[in-house]
Design an enzyme around this catalytic site. Structure first.
Site, PDB file in Angstrom:
ATOM      1  N   TRP A 180       5.064 -31.466  63.713  1.00 48.40           N
ATOM      2  CA  TRP A 180       5.901 -31.411  62.525  1.00 48.40           C
ATOM      3  C   TRP A 180       7.062 -30.438  62.763  1.00 48.40           C
ATOM      4  CZ3 TRP A 180       6.761 -27.090  59.346  1.00 48.40           C
ATOM      5  CH2 TRP A 180       7.574 -27.355  58.225  1.00 48.40           C
ATOM      6  N   ASP A 345      15.189 -35.396  45.384  1.00 44.83           N
ATOM      7  CA  ASP A 345      13.976 -35.356  46.209  1.00 44.83           C
ATOM      8  C   ASP A 345      12.752 -35.101  45.333  1.00 44.83           C
ATOM      9  OD1 ASP A 345      12.157 -34.356  48.616  1.00 44.83           O
ATOM     10  OD2 ASP A 345      13.916 -35.299  49.507  1.00 44.83           O
ATOM     11  N   ASP A 346      11.685 -34.684  45.962  1.00 47.58           N
ATOM     12  CA  ASP A 346      10.377 -34.451  45.344  1.00 47.58           C
ATOM     13  C   ASP A 346      10.500 -33.583  44.080  1.00 47.58           C
ATOM     14  OD1 ASP A 346       7.693 -34.230  44.990  1.00 47.58           O
ATOM     15  OD2 ASP A 346       7.270 -33.354  46.945  1.00 47.58           O
ATOM     16  N   ARG A 422      -2.183 -30.774  52.482  1.00 46.16           N
ATOM     17  CA  ARG A 422      -1.118 -30.549  51.496  1.00 46.16           C
ATOM     18  C   ARG A 422      -1.615 -30.929  50.090  1.00 46.16           C
ATOM     19  NH1 ARG A 422       4.908 -32.797  50.252  1.00 46.16           N
ATOM     20  NH2 ARG A 422       6.005 -30.835  50.410  1.00 46.16           N
ATOM     21  N   LYS A 455      14.026 -42.744  49.285  1.00 44.21           N
ATOM     22  CA  LYS A 455      13.529 -42.009  50.447  1.00 44.21           C
ATOM     23  C   LYS A 455      12.010 -42.145  50.373  1.00 44.21           C
ATOM     24  CE  LYS A 455      13.225 -37.345  52.382  1.00 44.21           C
ATOM     25  NZ  LYS A 455      13.584 -35.943  52.158  1.00 44.21           N
ATOM     26  N   ASP A 457       8.577 -41.348  51.560  1.00 47.38           N
ATOM     27  CA  ASP A 457       7.946 -40.270  52.330  1.00 47.38           C
ATOM     28  C   ASP A 457       6.457 -40.551  52.517  1.00 47.38           C
ATOM     29  OD1 ASP A 457       7.698 -37.828  53.609  1.00 47.38           O
ATOM     30  OD2 ASP A 457       8.501 -36.637  51.959  1.00 47.38           O
ATOM     31  N   MET A 458       5.807 -39.831  53.418  1.00 48.29           N
ATOM     32  CA  MET A 458       4.372 -39.975  53.691  1.00 48.29           C
ATOM     33  C   MET A 458       3.956 -38.667  54.342  1.00 48.29           C
ATOM     34  SD  MET A 458       1.619 -40.851  55.535  1.00 48.29           S
ATOM     35  CE  MET A 458       0.336 -42.050  55.710  1.00 48.29           C
ATOM     36  N   CYS A 504      10.513 -41.857  56.012  1.00 42.18           N
ATOM     37  CA  CYS A 504      10.297 -40.427  56.212  1.00 42.18           C
ATOM     38  C   CYS A 504       8.804 -40.210  56.238  1.00 42.18           C
ATOM     39  CB  CYS A 504      10.928 -39.664  55.046  1.00 42.18           C
ATOM     40  SG  CYS A 504      10.536 -37.909  54.988  1.00 42.18           S
ATOM     41  N   ASP A 526      12.056 -32.465  59.482  1.00 44.09           N
ATOM     42  CA  ASP A 526      12.209 -31.443  58.437  1.00 44.09           C
ATOM     43  C   ASP A 526      12.869 -30.195  59.014  1.00 44.09           C
ATOM     44  OD1 ASP A 526      11.268 -32.845  56.336  1.00 44.09           O
ATOM     45  OD2 ASP A 526       9.275 -31.956  56.314  1.00 44.09           O
TER      46      ASP A 526
HETATM   47  C1  DGJ Z   1       8.770 -33.991  53.419  1.00 43.50           C
HETATM   48  C2  DGJ Z   1      10.171 -34.468  53.666  1.00 43.50           C
HETATM   49  O1  DGJ Z   1      10.399 -34.620  55.035  1.00 43.50           O
HETATM   50  C3  DGJ Z   1      11.133 -33.484  53.027  1.00 43.50           C
HETATM   51  O2  DGJ Z   1      12.448 -33.824  53.320  1.00 43.50           O
HETATM   52  C4  DGJ Z   1      10.875 -33.478  51.540  1.00 43.50           C
HETATM   53  O3  DGJ Z   1      11.157 -34.749  51.020  1.00 43.50           O
HETATM   54  C5  DGJ Z   1       9.446 -33.104  51.266  1.00 43.50           C
HETATM   55  N1  DGJ Z   1       8.526 -33.927  52.007  1.00 43.50           N
HETATM   56  C6  DGJ Z   1       9.153 -33.213  49.795  1.00 43.50           C
HETATM   57  O4  DGJ Z   1       7.827 -33.001  49.502  1.00 43.50           O
END
Ligand code: DGJ
Length: 717
Positions: A180, A345-346, A422, A455, A457-458, A504, A526
């Site tokens: 990561w 974003d989140d 997480r 976007k 994400d996972m 992502c 990230d």
């Molecule tokens: C991981 C992503 O890579 C980040 O850019 C961001 O969106 C966070 N998750 C949000 O929880």
């Protein structure tokens, strides 16, 4: 020459691409065997390479471990099997019995060869597929397996393809490793004898390895040498086994799943493997990368011809502290910079105020978005930008209404703990009802809030990867999860043709040819530290084009590394891909905002080259002198060079950077200074990049071809 032909004399199948050939035949036992893969051959030349089949030299050898198109577990084979089958009676093995072949060349510029076989004893069919095109040297291969009987069959291994290299004096393997925030570290190491396994057991492509390989004889460099490479179009667990045999041959086999997982095939069921794509190039690693980039743009991505917008993302600015007013303040400043796509974003939904709660409850948080997301979406649109949101559809926090209602929807094994990473668990997308639920709320979200961009994400890897209930559930999870994920993405794109999607997974944890066929760009890492990014982006670019490489300019000191580098350097690094901005613009000074607006405008002048041009990597980003990435228009009429330097050391020799890919004899004008340069001088003698002093200096040089006969106005080199 036809794309696919067959020699009447030897039965050799010859596949022809613009610069390469691939040849195979069926041997006297019925097994599909490799003949050649490399520079272009005529049919007669390919025939001459199909020598007599060799008998083992001793009773301790069997069939050669390298040299079959899909080595099976069966007979006297001792290499890593590409196909390993267990039948209902517990017996194993597969014996090739050819049953037919077909060539489909009904569509101009593309042809497909299918070789069909069955096992001599059990009703199991295997079809090997090969697709070649007139505009790429990439050959796509995959395998279709069908259980024609009434009893269960287990595919203990069902690889997409095995690839064989010619005998070389030595072998070197290029691949990437990482973790990561440190993805795509390029490794270039001598291939050891024995078996080298590259794999992900995490349920996603992974930050730790990526399913591509490049092999050469140890002498190739960026500009010269023969390179054989492969890439697997798959976004779940995978395994590639590269082999170097005691008798000096090398090859590899790769496909879905890691060791110990199987693909169950019920009566009448069929399994189609993902594509394993192969590419031979003569022109070093640079040529290999450019050929992959061209293939991805032309045949993997759906909207590669579009120019990707400059994006703003709020994550590093706000974290989970997402409010309508806060987002609006950022959006207004982003619009002033020239941003074209604003992404929340989140943190906009449910009880999501930290990573401990809310995942799974995909309605706008009533305390922060009392009127939903639509007012923000409308405001962003009024500012002239597109509107995007972050989603993580495959995940749930145990502290969520969704989990309280459906605790059985997550990957789990009965009686065992559910390990959180997480603070979240993985929703079992292998379940049809879970995938349908995800599609239903996603399509509603996109429609109701006028969302232009997701976007996706996972943020954690699999664990306790079971599926209680259905027989074989635990094994099917590995493939069915990915197929259903693909299904949701495909349905979303079908329902919303204007929607664009970024893949992502905590940065670059799920970047591969499979996901790129269903998304438009990838969040690279990230880690937004521009210096670290130089290396990450170099590794990323080995196979994946700048057209999908999302990169943001963020604040300093960098959140992760605490490093401070100039704004201009941060911009130049991000301009090597899809430029985005991710800093807290409410804290940027007027001078910084003005400088940033100028750099965004500059990017817009050159982005057609970055996004659609041919990429050249020059020098070592962490070496003594400057390094660069250069993008050249396909017709050679324009180029942009982004050059980077570290901390200058007094007395270090100044070695000019030799540019690449410019037509010899042509002249180019620097669009900023007006200086005219000779292409031959720039490529053969080099450009003396004089970076401004200080640490982490950078420059952007935009060159436009001077029409022949034009005198030019200022001399450069
Ligand atoms: C991981 C992503 O890579 C980040 O850019 C961001 O969106 C966070 N998750 C949000 O929880």
């Amino acid at each position: 020459m036809p794309l696919i032909s067959r020699s009447p004399a030897t039965g050799v199948w010859l596949l022809t691409t613009p610069r390469t050939s691939y040849a195979l035949r069926i041997d006297d036992t019925g097994a599909p065997c490799h003949v050649a893969w490399g520079p272009r051959l005529t049919p007669a030349e390919a025939d001459s390479l199909a020598g007599p089949f060799e008998e083992p030299v001793s009773s301790f050898e069997g069939r050669p471990a390298v040299g079959e198109e899909l080595p099976v577990d069966g007979g006297t084979r001792y290499g890593p099997p590409s196909l390993q089958v267990r039948y209902a009676d517990g017996s194993r093995a597969f014996e090739w019995e050819p049953v037919g072949h077909r060539v489909d060349d009904s569509v101009p510029g593309v042809a497909e060869l299918v070789l069909e076989f069955r096992d001599r004893v059990f009703p199991l069919s295997v079809a090997l597929h090969y697709r070649v095109r007139a505009d790429t040297d990439v050959i796509e291969r995959w395998t279709v397996l069908r259980n024609d009987g009434g009893r269960h069959v287990d595919l203990l291994r069902a690889d997409s393809a095995a690839w064989t290299l010619p005998p070389l004096a030595d072998y070197r393997l290029s691949h990437v490793t990482g973790q990561w925030s440190a993805e795509t570290r390029l490794r270039r190491e001598r291939l050891p004898h024995g078996e080298t396994v590259l794999t992900s057991r995490r349920g996603i492509t992974s930050h730790h390895a990526n399913p591509w390989t490049m092999l050469d004889d140890g002498t190739a460099d960026e500009d010269r040498g023969r390179v054989w490479s492969t890439a697997l179009a798959w976004s779940g667990s995978w395994r590639i086994t590269v082999q170097r045999t005691p008798d000096g041959r090398a090859g590899l086999t790769g496909g879905v799943g890691h060791e110990g997982t199987r693909v169950p095939l019920g009566p009448g069921e069929e399994f189609t493997t993902p594509v394993s794509a192969g590419l031979f190039t003569d022109g070093g690693f640079g040529a290999a990368s450019r050929a992959w980039h061209g293939y991805v743009r032309a045949h993997v991505l759906r909207h590669a011809g579009e120019t990707a917008p400059v994006l703003y993302n709020s994550w590093e600015a706000t974290g989970f502290d997402v409010t309508e007013a806060g987002q609006l303040a950022l959006a207004e400043r982003a619009a002033r910079l020239g941003v074209e796509l604003y992404v929340v974003d989140d943190g906009w939904f449910g009880a999501r105020r930290s990573d401990r709660a809310g995942l799974g409850d995909w309605t706008p948080a009533p305390d922060r978005f009392p009127r939903g997301l639509r007012p923000l979406s409308d405001a962003v649109h009024r500012l002239g930008m597109r509107f995007g949101v972050w989603v993580e559809p495959e995940m749930v926090n145990p502290d969520s209404d969704l989990y309280r209602e459906h605790p059985d929807w997550v990957l789990h094994l009965p009686g065992r703990r559910r390990t959180e990473l997480r603070n979240q668990l993985v929703l079992n997308f292998a379940r049809r009802d879970v995938a349908d639920w995800a599609f239903a709320w996603l399509t509603r979200l996109v429609a109701e809030h006028r969302v232009d961009f997701l976007k996706w994400d996972m943020n954690r890897v699999f664990g306790e990867s079971g599926r209680p209930g259905p027989e074989d559930g635990g094994d099917r999870v590995w493939t069915r999860y990915v197929h259903h994920l693909y299904g949701v993405l495909d349905r979303l794109r079908e329902a919303h043709p204007e929607l664009r999607i970024e893949t992502c997974s905590g940065g670059g944890g799920r970047v591969d040819l499979g996901i790129l066929a269903r998304t438009d760009q990838a969040w690279t890492s990230d880690n937004t530290d521009a210096v670290d990014r130089l290396g990450i982006q170099r590794g990323f670019s080995q196979v994946y084009p700048a057209r999908v490489m999302s990169a943001w300019v963020t604040d300093v000191p960098n959140q992760l590394t605490r490093l401070t580098v100039p704004l201009r350097f941060r911009f130049h690094v991000a301009m090597a891909g899809l430029l985005g901005v991710g800093g807290d613009l409410t804290r940027w000074s007027e001078e910084e905002l003005a400088e940033a607006a100028g750099l965004v405008a500059r990017y817009k002048e050159i982005r057609h080259l970055v996004q659609h041009g041919e990429q050249y990597r020059i020098g070592d980003p962490y070496g003594d002198g400057p390094s660069a990435v250069q993008y050249v228009a396909a017709d050679g009429s324009e180029a942009v060079v982004l050059a980077f330097g570290a901390s200058p050391r007094h007395g270090t020799p100044r070695v000019p950077l030799r540019l690449r890919g410019l037509p010899a004899g042509a002249r180019f004008r620097d669009t900023e200074t007006g200086a005219v340069h000779h292409a031959t001088v720039l490529t053969e003698y080099g450009l003396d990049v004089r970076l401004p002093g200080g640490d982490w200096a950078s420059s952007l040089l935009h060159l436009q071809r001077v029409p022949d006969g034009d005198a030019g106005d200022r001399a450069g080199s």
